[in-house]
Scaffold this motif. Structure first.
Motif, PDB file in Angstrom:
ATOM      1  N   ASP A  77       0.835  -1.190   0.000  1.00 34.76           N
ATOM      2  CA  ASP A  77       0.000   0.000   0.000  1.00 34.76           C
ATOM      3  C   ASP A  77       0.875   1.246   0.000  1.00 34.76           C
ATOM      4  OD1 ASP A  77      -2.760   1.319   0.645  1.00 34.76           O
ATOM      5  OD2 ASP A  77      -1.348   2.155   2.104  1.00 34.76           O
ATOM      6  N   GLY A  79       0.407   4.252   1.076  1.00 29.07           N
ATOM      7  CA  GLY A  79       0.443   5.001   2.325  1.00 29.07           C
ATOM      8  C   GLY A  79       1.383   4.383   3.343  1.00 29.07           C
ATOM      9  N   ARG A 103     -16.430  -2.777  -2.733  1.00 29.24           N
ATOM     10  CA  ARG A 103     -15.010  -2.476  -2.570  1.00 29.24           C
ATOM     11  C   ARG A 103     -14.215  -3.063  -3.732  1.00 29.24           C
ATOM     12  NH1 ARG A 103     -13.537  -5.290   2.969  1.00 29.24           N
ATOM     13  NH2 ARG A 103     -15.436  -4.163   3.531  1.00 29.24           N
ATOM     14  N   VAL A 122      -9.624   4.568  -4.978  1.00 30.78           N
ATOM     15  CA  VAL A 122      -8.206   4.923  -4.851  1.00 30.78           C
ATOM     16  C   VAL A 122      -7.996   6.426  -5.071  1.00 30.78           C
ATOM     17  CG1 VAL A 122      -5.863   4.433  -5.643  1.00 30.78           C
ATOM     18  CG2 VAL A 122      -7.565   2.608  -5.600  1.00 30.78           C
ATOM     19  N   ASP A 124      -9.851   8.927  -4.216  1.00 30.65           N
ATOM     20  CA  ASP A 124     -10.127   9.692  -2.999  1.00 30.65           C
ATOM     21  C   ASP A 124      -9.009   9.547  -1.973  1.00 30.65           C
ATOM     22  OD1 ASP A 124     -12.468  10.665  -4.038  1.00 30.65           O
ATOM     23  OD2 ASP A 124     -13.774   9.248  -3.009  1.00 30.65           O
ATOM     24  N   ARG A 125      -8.417   8.381  -1.892  1.00 31.30           N
ATOM     25  CA  ARG A 125      -7.281   8.194  -0.979  1.00 31.30           C
ATOM     26  C   ARG A 125      -6.099   9.055  -1.391  1.00 31.30           C
ATOM     27  NH1 ARG A 125      -4.523   3.068   0.336  1.00 31.30           N
ATOM     28  NH2 ARG A 125      -3.513   4.554   1.708  1.00 31.30           N
ATOM     29  N   ALA A 128      -6.719  12.650  -0.489  1.00 32.18           N
ATOM     30  CA  ALA A 128      -6.573  12.893   0.943  1.00 32.18           C
ATOM     31  C   ALA A 128      -5.122  12.856   1.398  1.00 32.18           C
ATOM     32  CB  ALA A 128      -7.393  11.865   1.729  1.00 32.18           C
ATOM     33  N   ASP A 129      -4.333  11.965   0.799  1.00 34.15           N
ATOM     34  CA  ASP A 129      -2.961  11.755   1.258  1.00 34.15           C
ATOM     35  C   ASP A 129      -1.933  12.631   0.562  1.00 34.15           C
ATOM     36  OD1 ASP A 129      -4.101   9.840   2.814  1.00 34.15           O
ATOM     37  OD2 ASP A 129      -3.092   8.131   1.901  1.00 34.15           O
ATOM     38  N   ARG A 156     -11.885  18.066  -3.768  1.00 32.19           N
ATOM     39  CA  ARG A 156     -11.199  17.391  -2.666  1.00 32.19           C
ATOM     40  C   ARG A 156      -9.767  17.904  -2.508  1.00 32.19           C
ATOM     41  NH1 ARG A 156     -13.078  12.544  -0.403  1.00 32.19           N
ATOM     42  NH2 ARG A 156     -15.164  11.950  -1.111  1.00 32.19           N
TER      43      ARG A 156
END
Length: 208
Positions: A77, A79, A103, A122, A124-125, A128-129, A156
């Motif tokens: 991953d 992150g 999912r 993915v 949106d992640r 955010a990150d 976003r």
């Protein structure tokens, strides 16, 4: 192995417009065969590439070895594997095809494209990150389908403290995955009846 497609080529063109000074640190999220990562490494960037797929990691490492280019390829991953690190540039061609199910798949080739009911699992992640992955002034380049709502991506990223815009677009014919889901996409309101072309967008965002 999922081979580079029109979206990768569009993102490569966008990356070519960026100033990759010597020792620029670049992260690619979801490297696949490593095409974009190697494109950046060829220009002198110090590249870290991450993918959740072991076959993708193996392919990217092999391609780097064949081309004799320095490339750090990590499995897992993004992150988790990049925790505590910051980069000058982050690029990604994430999974973005809307798919039935709540999912994304945890295995199989569909991991390269399926991204939940709205295609944004993915995306949106990454939105955010991105601020925690970038140095001040750092840039995110991401490509995805217009089906995924580019306006939502811009909103976003703006809320996350970045200046964001769509900087490139392209229209490509529907591939077999979208054609196989036509009825479902139409019921979801993600595609018009008899639609045959998909819009791709490149989003560029810079951290303040």
């Amino acid at each position: 192995m999922y081979q580079p497609q029109a979206d990768t080529r569009l993102l490569a063109e966008a990356l070519s417009s960026e100033d990759l000074a010597p020792r620029t640190e670049l992260l690619e999220i979801g490297t696949g065969t490593g095409a974009l990562a190697l494109h950046a490494a060829r220009r002198g960037a110090r590249v870290t590439a991450v993918d959740v797929s072991w076959p993708a990691v193996a392919s990217a490492r092999l391609n780097a070895w064949k081309l004799r280019l320095p490339l750090k390829v990590l499995h897992g991953d993004f992150g988790t594997r990049t925790a505590g690190r910051r980069f000058d540039l982050v690029v990604s061609n994430p999974p973005y095809v809307p798919a039935p199910g709540t999912r994304p798949p945890s295995h199989g080739p569909e991991r390269a494209w399926d991204a939940g009911p709205d295609g944004r699992a993915v995306i949106d992640r990454i939105c955010a990150d991105a601020p925690s992955l970038l140095r001040p002034g750092g840039i995110l380049l991401m490509v995805h389908s217009g089906m995924c709502n580019a306006g939502q991506t811009l909103d976003r990223l703006t809320r996350a403290g970045m200046t964001a815009a769509v900087t490139a677009k392209a229209a490509v014919p529907w591939g077999p995955v979208l054609r196989s889901r036509r009825a479902w996409l139409e019921r979801r309101g993600l595609a018009e009846e008899a639609e045959e072309w998909e819009e791709l967008v490149v989003v560029r965002a810079q951290l303040h």
